[in-house]
Design an enzyme around this catalytic site. Structure first.
Site, PDB file in Angstrom:
ATOM      1  N   GLU A  61       0.802  -1.226   0.000  1.00 29.86           N
ATOM      2  CA  GLU A  61       0.000   0.000   0.000  1.00 29.86           C
ATOM      3  C   GLU A  61       0.841   1.286   0.000  1.00 29.86           C
ATOM      4  O   GLU A  61       0.806   2.063   0.964  1.00 29.86           O
ATOM      5  CB  GLU A  61      -0.958   0.015   1.194  1.00 29.86           C
ATOM      6  CG  GLU A  61      -1.867  -1.203   1.238  1.00 29.86           C
ATOM      7  CD  GLU A  61      -2.990  -1.071   2.260  1.00 29.86           C
ATOM      8  OE1 GLU A  61      -3.012  -0.065   2.991  1.00 29.86           O
ATOM      9  OE2 GLU A  61      -3.846  -1.958   2.316  1.00 29.86           O
ATOM     10  N   GLU A  80      -5.132  -8.794   1.084  1.00 36.27           N
ATOM     11  CA  GLU A  80      -5.762  -8.438   2.364  1.00 36.27           C
ATOM     12  C   GLU A  80      -7.246  -8.232   2.160  1.00 36.27           C
ATOM     13  O   GLU A  80      -7.669  -7.570   1.201  1.00 36.27           O
ATOM     14  CB  GLU A  80      -5.215  -7.117   2.926  1.00 36.27           C
ATOM     15  CG  GLU A  80      -3.923  -7.239   3.648  1.00 36.27           C
ATOM     16  CD  GLU A  80      -3.416  -5.899   4.176  1.00 36.27           C
ATOM     17  OE1 GLU A  80      -4.244  -5.045   4.573  1.00 36.27           O
ATOM     18  OE2 GLU A  80      -2.195  -5.709   4.157  1.00 36.27           O
TER      19      GLU A  80
HETATM   20  C1  GCO Z   1      -3.147  -2.289   5.233  1.00 44.38           C
HETATM   21  C2  GCO Z   1      -2.690  -2.619   6.294  1.00 44.38           C
HETATM   22  C3  GCO Z   1      -2.938  -3.077   7.602  1.00 44.38           C
HETATM   23  C4  GCO Z   1      -4.126  -2.530   8.308  1.00 44.38           C
HETATM   24  C5  GCO Z   1      -5.412  -3.009   7.747  1.00 44.38           C
HETATM   25  C6  GCO Z   1      -6.608  -2.496   8.457  1.00 44.38           C
HETATM   26  O1  GCO Z   1      -2.288  -2.816   4.448  1.00 44.38           O
HETATM   27  O2  GCO Z   1      -3.996  -1.468   5.089  1.00 44.38           O
HETATM   28  O3  GCO Z   1      -1.871  -3.620   5.778  1.00 44.38           O
HETATM   29  O4  GCO Z   1      -1.750  -2.723   8.205  1.00 44.38           O
HETATM   30  O5  GCO Z   1      -4.026  -2.912   9.618  1.00 44.38           O
HETATM   31  O6  GCO Z   1      -5.529  -2.623   6.425  1.00 44.38           O
HETATM   32  O7  GCO Z   1      -6.623  -1.111   8.467  1.00 44.38           O
END
Ligand code: GCO
Length: 449
Positions: A166, A354
């Site tokens: 990200e 994710e």
């Molecule tokens: C993301 C994040 C996580 C967060 C999750 C929830 O990549 O956004 O990897 O670190 O914890 O998305 O907000």
């Protein structure tokens, strides 16, 4: 009840990141990261908490791998802390830091779990921030050096690599809104950070290819669904701007070898400096793209709303409420995002790296959480992913965020995303109902709807 089967070699996994679980922030030679610095200053975390201990995974790694094994999760996506491996972000590697990840990989493989390793999940060494951070071009070169240390040490066993997780978050929350470390509010720095994060990706892919390391390397992007608040041209244009900033700004240089000019025209003097040859480096082929999907936003034009003049409010599909993050829920948005990438960027190999939700999980007297709502959320998103496969999207895996309740950045330990509950008083791990359910999904390679 219908059973939806997934392709034979579809990958199921669980995910976490280094800073959110490891703790041991100053042990065995680990250097200070921007998150340590940020968190140790007051009023940066809503709850006033810090991640010095987090889930204490650094000391409980074997127990944690044991849990992954017990549930038979086939893949474990974890991140490496740069400042554990290279404490100041430049210079030689810290042997003890590399040793930790070496042991983790060995234990995973011994447990029959495939490691999927992310090199950057937002924890820049503080020393590099003192020299300008991601807006400083030098950081991209230091990143590629660090990556080489990791490839050299783990590359004989790890077959799945991600450069960044990200980069939109690292750049815009870190340097634009200042909600994340290093807490800078300057859109010129944010855009320059984007370019250098992407440059670091390109240089690292180059190192990977030249070194002849085996396996797949790619990049992970967070792509939210976006819906204009109305049919007005102003709302449609605002939505386009947010889309350009979150999607095209990353997808275009990677897959098409160009930055979105329309966005650069709008942001004017905030445009980054891009040198000759940079975009070609960013554009070199990667093996897959990871897509993180959580939610969809409604976008409206608003002059009071930041550089983009775009206000965001959560969207929930009919029948769905909001999560503990106050995010809406829109399972079909996942399918739409997957199809969008397929149709606009040449149907690349994808993984959903994710997806998951924070819920107010109420434990019973034994600490057990019967989180049927989380199961419902995850199942609905997997169903949406299945529709994308049927629509011809080349999506090859799905990872739940997260294996454990953990440190949720600016919100501290409030929101709980885990399949496994962590009691932060005792550090006890207590699998939730969803862990049992997801274990079965991975085993059957199917869901029942
Ligand atoms: C993301 C994040 C996580 C967060 C999750 C929830 O990549 O956004 O990897 O670190 O914890 O998305 O907000």
């Amino acid at each position: 009840m219908t059973t939806l089967n997934f392709p034979k070699d579809f990958i199921w996994g669980v995910a976490a990141s280094a800073y959110q679980i490891e703790g041991a922030w100053n042990e065995d030679g680990r250097g200070e990261s921007i998150w340590d610095r940020y968190i140790h200053a007051p009023y940066h975390i809503q709850t006033g908490e810090n991640a010095d201990l987090a889930c204490d995974h650094y000391h409980r790694m074997s127990e944690d791998v044991g849990l992954i094994k017990q549930f038979g999760f086939p893949y474990y996506r974890f991140a490496i802390s740069w400042s554990r491996v290279v404490p100041t972000g430049e210079g030689p590697a810290n042997k003890k830091g590399l040793d930790f990840y070496d042991r983790l990989v060995d234990e995973l493989l011994k447990a029959g779990v495939q490691p999927k390793t992310t090199l950057y999940h937002w924890d820049l060494p503080q020393n590099l921030q003192d020299k300008g951070g991601w807006p400083n071009r030098n950081t991209a070169d230091r990143f590629a050096e660090y990556a080489r240390f990791v490839f050299d040490r783990l590359g004989d066993r790890v077959r799945f690599w991600s450069t960044h997780n990200e980069p939109w978050v690292a750049a815009f929350l870190g340097y634009g809104t200042g909600l994340h470390a290093p807490g800078i509010c300057d859109y010129s720095q944010a855009y320059q950070a984007v370019h250098h994060l992407l440059l670091a990706h390109g240089k690292t892919v180059q190192v990977f290819r030249e070194g002849g390391y085996k396996g797949e390397i790619g990049l992970i992007l967070n792509l939210n669904g976006l819906i204009p608040a109305s049919n007005s041209q102003a709302d449609i244009d605002a939505t386009q701007r947010v889309h350009d900033e979150t999607h095209a700004l990353f997808l275009d240089p990677i897959f098409k070898g160009e930055y979105p000019q329309r966005l650069f025209d709008f942001i004017g003097t905030h445009q980054p400096t891009v040198k000759a040859g940079d975009v070609e480096l960013i554009h070199q082929p990667m093996d897959y793209m990871g897509l993180n999907y959580y939610n969809t936003d409604i976008v409206s034009f608003d002059v009071f709303a930041g550089l983009n003049k775009a206000r965001i409010t959560p969207y929930s599909a009919a029948g769905w409420g909001r999560t503990d993050m106050n995010w809406g829920i829109d399972p079909d948005g996942l399918k739409r995002e997957l199809i969008y990438v397929k149709e606009n960027y040449g149907n690349p190999k994808l993984y959903v790296t994710e997806n998951g939700c924070a819920l107010p999980d109420a434990p019973d007297e034994n600490g057990f959480v019967a989180d049927w709502e989380r199961i419902h959320y995850i199942k609905s998103h997997i169903h949406s992913l299945h529709k994308a496969i049927e629509a011809g999207v080349n999506v090859n895996g799905y990872f739940v965020w997260s294996i454990f309740d953990n440190f949720e950045w600016e919100r501290g330990y409030g929101p709980r995303f885990g399949l496994i509950r962590v009691d932060f008083e005792t550090m006890q791990r207590i699998p939730k109902q969803s862990a049992y359910w997801f274990s079965e999904v991975a085993k059957q390679n199917s869901i029942s709807i």
